[in-house]
Design an enzyme around this catalytic site. Structure first.
Site, short mmCIF file in Angstrom:
data_model
loop_
_atom_site.label_atom_id
_atom_site.label_comp_id
_atom_site.label_asym_id
_atom_site.label_seq_id
_atom_site.Cartn_x
_atom_site.Cartn_y
_atom_site.Cartn_z
CG ASP A 174 -11.68 9.97 4.70
OD1 ASP A 174 -12.65 10.36 4.01
OD2 ASP A 174 -11.24 8.82 4.63
CG ASP A 225 -3.89 0.17 2.68
OD1 ASP A 225 -5.13 0.31 2.79
OD2 ASP A 225 -3.09 1.12 2.85
CG HIS A 269 -7.31 2.62 3.71
ND1 HIS A 269 -6.32 3.05 2.86
CD2 HIS A 269 -8.48 2.91 3.06
CE1 HIS A 269 -6.88 3.56 1.77
NE2 HIS A 269 -8.18 3.48 1.87
CD GLU A 310 -3.25 4.40 4.37
OE1 GLU A 310 -3.80 3.28 4.24
OE2 GLU A 310 -3.02 5.14 3.40
#
Ligand code: F6R
Length: 264
Positions: free
Chosen positions: A67, A137, A139, A144
């Site tokens: 990313d 979270d 990810h 997400e």
């Protein structure tokens, strides 16, 4: 999933680097997917040491990063590209043509950029080994919660939690980006092998959900349960909430004896 619990971050970093180095030694033109978080820093330091002291050779390795932030100009010190150069690329024998990082500016056509990235991965023959971290979270990449489990490389809006988690890498007064381009979960799952790293108590909840919870788009990393060759390398703190730690230890022993080629 093979769950490997280390005593601490130092051991985790050494093990991760050893696994990658073994994969490179077995296949010198390894296509390796990389992540840019804090978790991998120790692993990159160890890979640099192995390059310097043990002649680990990157001259044929091809890398694909998971990313990159959207909106940071090329060469921005906080971009993942700059971070990767600082952490690894500038210190080993790898050249620009071997390195792939998704990226673009607000003026670019993101559909084209993302399709091109997928095409580059395909043309290279796919990813042999994908390294991922995990967000609080759950990810992986910047997929997400509620990301499609079949998603491909695309722009993604970061949750406020992720923006806050990234803030410490930015100088005071500079707002961390709220969007990024990320490989999709479907893209990640096509890698032949996956290595997930997690360190520290802040990741314990996400690790337990990813490894022992249901497969759900609410925890992107749980999609790794659908992959046939995943190693989860966690330190004691990140493993804290796992229910079956004794089983994972026994299972690792058994794998060492019966199917050592499953190990790295
Ligand atoms: C970074 C990435 C992210 C991070 C994750 C954990 O390339 O893909 O998924 O791996 O946010 O980041 P750290 O390691 O900084 O806690």
């Amino acid at each position: 999933m093979l769950v490997f619990i280390t005593d601490d971050y130092t051991e985790l970093s050494r093990e991760a680097a050893r696994m990658i180095a073994n994969a490179i030694r077995k296949k010198p033109d390894l296509r390796v997917g990389l992540a840019t978080g804090d978790t991998q820093r120790g692993m990159y330091r160890e890979l640099i040491r192995m390059h310097r002291e043990e002649r680990l050779d990157f001259s044929r390795v091809v890398t694909f990063n998971l990313d990159e932030y959207i909106g940071l100009p090329a060469g921005h010190p906080q971009s993942f590209r700059s971070a990767m150069h600082k952490a690894l690329f500038d210190h080993v024998n790898i050249t620009a043509s071997q390195i792939h990082i998704p990226g673009g500016t607000a003026r670019d056509n993101f559909v084209e950029i993302c399709d091109r990235y997928e095409e580059e991965i395909r043309r290279a023959g796919g990813i042999d080994l994908q390294v991922v971290g995990i967000g609080k979270d759950g990810h992986i990449g910047f997929n997400e919660p509620t990301s499609s489990l079949a998603s491909r490389t695309r722009p993604k809006t970061l949750t406020q939690q992720t923006v806050e988690d990234n803030r410490h890498n930015f100088p005071p007064g500079q707002e961390p980006p709220a969007t990024a381009i990320t490989m999709g979960i479907g893209t990640i799952l096509e890698a032949r092998r996956i290595l997930m790293l997690a360190s520290g108590a802040a990741k314990a909840k996400a690790v337990a959900l990813a490894v022992e919870g249901p497969v759900t788009a609410s925890v992107s990393a749980s999609a790794l349960q659908m992959h046939r060759d995943v190693t989860v390398l966690v330190d004691r703190e990140a493993a804290e909430n796992l229910q079956h730690k004794d089983y994972y230890r026994k299972s690792l022993e058994m794998t060492r004896k019966l199917t050592p080629n499953r190990l790295w």
